[in-house]
Enzyme design. Structure first.
Site, PDB file in Angstrom:
ATOM      1  N   GLY A  57       7.813 -33.040  26.318  1.00  0.00           N
ATOM      2  CA  GLY A  57       8.395 -33.489  25.254  1.00  0.00           C
ATOM      3  C   GLY A  57       7.198 -33.645  24.086  1.00  0.00           C
ATOM      4  O   GLY A  57       6.020 -33.577  24.642  1.00  0.00           O
ATOM      5  N   CYS A  84       4.784 -32.107  32.361  1.00  0.00           N
ATOM      6  CA  CYS A  84       4.035 -32.188  31.049  1.00  0.00           C
ATOM      7  C   CYS A  84       4.344 -33.712  30.690  1.00  0.00           C
ATOM      8  O   CYS A  84       3.469 -34.640  31.066  1.00  0.00           O
ATOM      9  CB  CYS A  84       4.347 -31.263  30.054  1.00  0.00           C
ATOM     10  N   TYR A  85       5.128 -33.933  29.573  1.00  0.00           N
ATOM     11  CA  TYR A  85       5.230 -35.410  29.046  1.00  0.00           C
ATOM     12  C   TYR A  85       5.901 -36.254  30.262  1.00  0.00           C
ATOM     13  O   TYR A  85       5.485 -37.488  30.449  1.00  0.00           O
ATOM     14  CB  TYR A  85       6.175 -35.317  27.998  1.00  0.00           C
ATOM     15  N   HIS A 173       3.960 -25.960  32.507  1.00  0.00           N
ATOM     16  CA  HIS A 173       5.411 -25.610  32.572  1.00  0.00           C
ATOM     17  C   HIS A 173       5.902 -24.549  33.424  1.00  0.00           C
ATOM     18  O   HIS A 173       5.675 -23.351  33.233  1.00  0.00           O
ATOM     19  CB  HIS A 173       5.893 -25.253  30.934  1.00  0.00           C
ATOM     20  N   GLU A 175       8.793 -23.768  33.988  1.00  0.00           N
ATOM     21  CA  GLU A 175      10.104 -22.945  33.405  1.00  0.00           C
ATOM     22  C   GLU A 175       9.981 -21.971  32.677  1.00  0.00           C
ATOM     23  O   GLU A 175      10.821 -21.213  32.195  1.00  0.00           O
ATOM     24  CB  GLU A 175      11.000 -24.219  32.950  1.00  0.00           C
ATOM     25  N   SER A 227      39.378 -12.923  22.378  1.00  0.00           N
ATOM     26  CA  SER A 227      38.883 -12.216  20.938  1.00  0.00           C
ATOM     27  C   SER A 227      38.291 -10.873  21.677  1.00  0.00           C
ATOM     28  O   SER A 227      38.101 -10.020  20.751  1.00  0.00           O
ATOM     29  CB  SER A 227      37.787 -12.860  20.327  1.00  0.00           C
ATOM     30  N   GLY A 228      38.255 -10.799  22.901  1.00  0.00           N
ATOM     31  CA  GLY A 228      37.620  -9.590  23.344  1.00  0.00           C
ATOM     32  C   GLY A 228      36.226  -9.796  23.734  1.00  0.00           C
ATOM     33  O   GLY A 228      35.300  -9.033  24.318  1.00  0.00           O
ATOM     34  N   GLY A 229      35.398 -11.119  23.309  1.00  0.00           N
ATOM     35  CA  GLY A 229      34.265 -11.313  23.546  1.00  0.00           C
ATOM     36  C   GLY A 229      34.000 -11.865  24.918  1.00  0.00           C
ATOM     37  O   GLY A 229      35.180 -11.977  25.745  1.00  0.00           O
ATOM     38  N   ASP A 231      33.129 -14.763  26.350  1.00  0.00           N
ATOM     39  CA  ASP A 231      33.653 -16.164  26.761  1.00  0.00           C
ATOM     40  C   ASP A 231      34.841 -16.187  26.878  1.00  0.00           C
ATOM     41  O   ASP A 231      35.392 -16.605  27.885  1.00  0.00           O
ATOM     42  CB  ASP A 231      32.761 -17.125  25.834  1.00  0.00           C
ATOM     43  N   SER A 232      35.702 -15.942  25.797  1.00  0.00           N
ATOM     44  CA  SER A 232      37.050 -16.287  25.968  1.00  0.00           C
ATOM     45  C   SER A 232      37.467 -15.139  27.165  1.00  0.00           C
ATOM     46  O   SER A 232      38.763 -15.488  27.863  1.00  0.00           O
ATOM     47  CB  SER A 232      37.815 -15.869  24.595  1.00  0.00           C
ATOM     48  N   LYS A 372      25.316 -18.914  29.732  1.00  0.00           N
ATOM     49  CA  LYS A 372      25.792 -17.406  29.397  1.00  0.00           C
ATOM     50  C   LYS A 372      25.525 -16.608  30.465  1.00  0.00           C
ATOM     51  O   LYS A 372      26.338 -15.849  30.796  1.00  0.00           O
ATOM     52  CB  LYS A 372      25.197 -16.968  28.176  1.00  0.00           C
TER      53      LYS A 372
END
Ligand code: XMP
Length: 516
Positions: A57, A84-85, A173, A175, A227-229, A231-232, A372
């Protein structure tokens, strides 16, 4: 098997890297969630994690308004990893002393680590590892019952641990990609130390989610806008697997899609998956409304409103629905609960915000736990074509904001052809997947050219490709010259109506990704 019972909790103290910690943990096949650090202690107990990670942080633990955590967290007997923090908090809580470092340390540093420590098990570094530091404070005095398990030139305690308490803390870090094998360190914490089984796999997720959806929905009906994307598409495929024909999908083709996109949606979902799919061919209605409109915000409004009108009309024809499906992802969910406070726009309802009040339904969001990259893995496992899964993001208003100036069918067709060539060449050069988003823009500018012996006076087009991780910031992609040369040659030769191609070398900020 309950894949959600093998999990850790990440408490967020406002680090820009908190989501990355979560993604690395998920990549280790362990479920995790992010809670703001000031969440009520009861919620933490209720979540019942097997371990807790305290994020970094921007604050200093001795700041007046430093974000703290309920100290009962340290008495739960759970394995803890402070980063870290988070390390300063662990240090302070167990009786150490934190002070401002003489030098701020930012960037790469060499860590000398104790290869006997469970946290560093299996590291291929022979006791030395390049790590990424970003801190001003450091631990001046370590709590008495901890031991040093890593140090750098600048930080005598860059990592410490208490094996009996199973509490560890690291100044760097793990990550971020700049920390070598940082993934292994996080994986060690969640598996070796917190003891989580690595059951968070796409296959297990699908199985668990299908059961959960069946239980919740029963034999009621779900409506989904496709939508063709990515996610949907993944949301629809998952819901169909759970409830079959009780899922009804509506695909509004606004005439502003990329080349072949509408056909592909129909082919994939209608023919291949045999979904109940209504394909609304609304091109003429959209283009009529857009005739003569050049202002980008007006275009957006017209396209958004008409979409709702079309979607609603189809929904009403299909009868009553109990549920509306949405492809909300985990980052949208976190954004609205983040420690930094509720974000200005809660994206999860962005797509349904405009539906009329008298349409009553509950939301089904089967992807709301996923990042994603996890959605893509799930999609592939469900058998969706790679082309849909890997496709770049595409704005809701589509080519409406890429045909600059007035939108006509002819201009959309010109743009579609040019864009398809650009994308094809990126695939051919194996660049497509490393680019966040690439597209062509048709400019409202005619320029002079010469073809054969004739003067031409035609459209100029711009090609744009950017690197990004979330679309919030972006850098223009360094596409090799020979690829750009081929793109330009092919577009000018193959697309009637374009005689000039320019490459956009603006980053975001100060430019945006889209031109309008
Ligand atoms: P900008 O152009 O703001 O875009 O840098 C950031 C990301 O958002 C997408 N974008 C949109 N998506 N409706 C959408 O659904 C819109 O009106 C819209 N405008 C931009 C853009 O493609 C990029 O991925």
């Amino acid at each position: 098997m309950d894949i959600h019972s093998e999990k850790v909790l990440i408490l967020d103290f406002g680090s820009q890297y908190t989501q990355l910690i979560a993604r690395r943990v998920r990549e280790a096949r362990v479920y995790c969630e992010i809670f703001p650090c000031n969440v009520e202690f009861e919620k933490i107990e209720e979540f019942a994690p097997k371990g807790i990670i305290l994020s970094g942080g921007p604050s200093s633990v001795y700041d007046k308004d430093a974000p703290l955590v309920d100290t009962r967290v340290f008495d739960m007997g759970l394995p803890i990893l402070g980063i870290c923090y988070g390390m300063q908090l662990v240090g302070q809580n167990f009786g150490g002393v934190v002070a401002a470092s003489a030098h701020r340390e930012y960037g790469r540093s060499e860590l000398n680590y104790d290869s006997e420590s469970l946290l560093f098990k299996g590291l291929k570094g022979d006791g030395k590892l390049t790590v990424w530091m970003s801190h001003g404070d450091r631990l001046e005095k370590m709590p008495g019952d901890f031991k040093v398990i890593g140090y750098t030139d600048n930080a005598p305690v860059a990592a410490m641990g208490n094996d009996d308490k199973q509490v560890y803390a690291i100044q760097f870090h793990p990550e971020v990609v700049h920390t070598e094998q940082g993934k292994v360190i996080l994986e060690n914490f969640v598996t070796e130390i917190a003891g989580c089984l690595q059951v968070w796999t796409p296959g297990n997720f699908i199985q668990a989610e299908v059961e959960r959806l069946r239980e919740r929905i029963g034999d009621r009906k779900v409506l989904c806008g496709l939508s063709g994307g990515v996610d949907s598409s993944v949301a629809a495929a998952l819901i169909q697997k759970a409830i079959g024909d009780n899922l009804h999908c509506v695909f509004v083709d606004n005439g502003l899609l990329r080349l072949g996109e509408g056909e592909q949606v129909v082919e994939t979902f209608g023919n291949h998956f045999k979904m109940n799919l209504v394909h609304v061919d609304a091109e003429d209605r959209f283009l009529d409304l857009l005739a003569g409109v050049t202002d980008p915000e007006k275009k957006r409004k017209i396209i958004g409103n008409q979409f709702i009108r079309e979607f609603e009309a189809e929904a009403r024809k299909l009868g009553d629905f109990d549920f509306l499906a949405q492809g909300t992802l985990y980052p949208d969910v976190i954004e609205s609960v983040s420690f930094k406070g509720p974000s200005a726009t809660i994206k999860s309802h962005h797509n349904v915000g405009g539906l009329p009040d008298d349409m009553q339904f509950e939301l089904v969001e089967p992807l709301r736990e996923l990042f994603k990259d996890e959605v893509r893995e799930v999609g592939l496992q469900l058998g969706l074509p790679e082309e849909i899964i890997q496709r770049h993001p595409f704005p809701g208003p589509g080519l409406g904001v890429r045909v600059l100036g007035e939108i006509t069918k002819e201009r959309c067709d010109i743009l579609r052809k040019a864009d398809a060539i650009f994308i094809e060449e990126l695939h051919r050069a194996d660049l497509y997947n490393s680019i966040w988003q690439a597209f062509t823009v048709l400019l409202p500018v005619n320029t002079v050219g010469v073809m054969g012996d004739e003067r031409t006076y035609e459209n100029a087009a711009a090609v744009r490709a950017v690197y990004s991780t979330d679309g919030m910031t972006a850098d223009w992609a360094r596409i090799p010259e020979d690829v750009l040369a081929r793109v330009s040659n092919r577009i000018i030769n193959e697309v009637k109506g374009i005689n000039r191609v320019v490459y956009d070398i603006s980053s975001k900020p100060p430019a945006t990704i889209e031109w309008e």
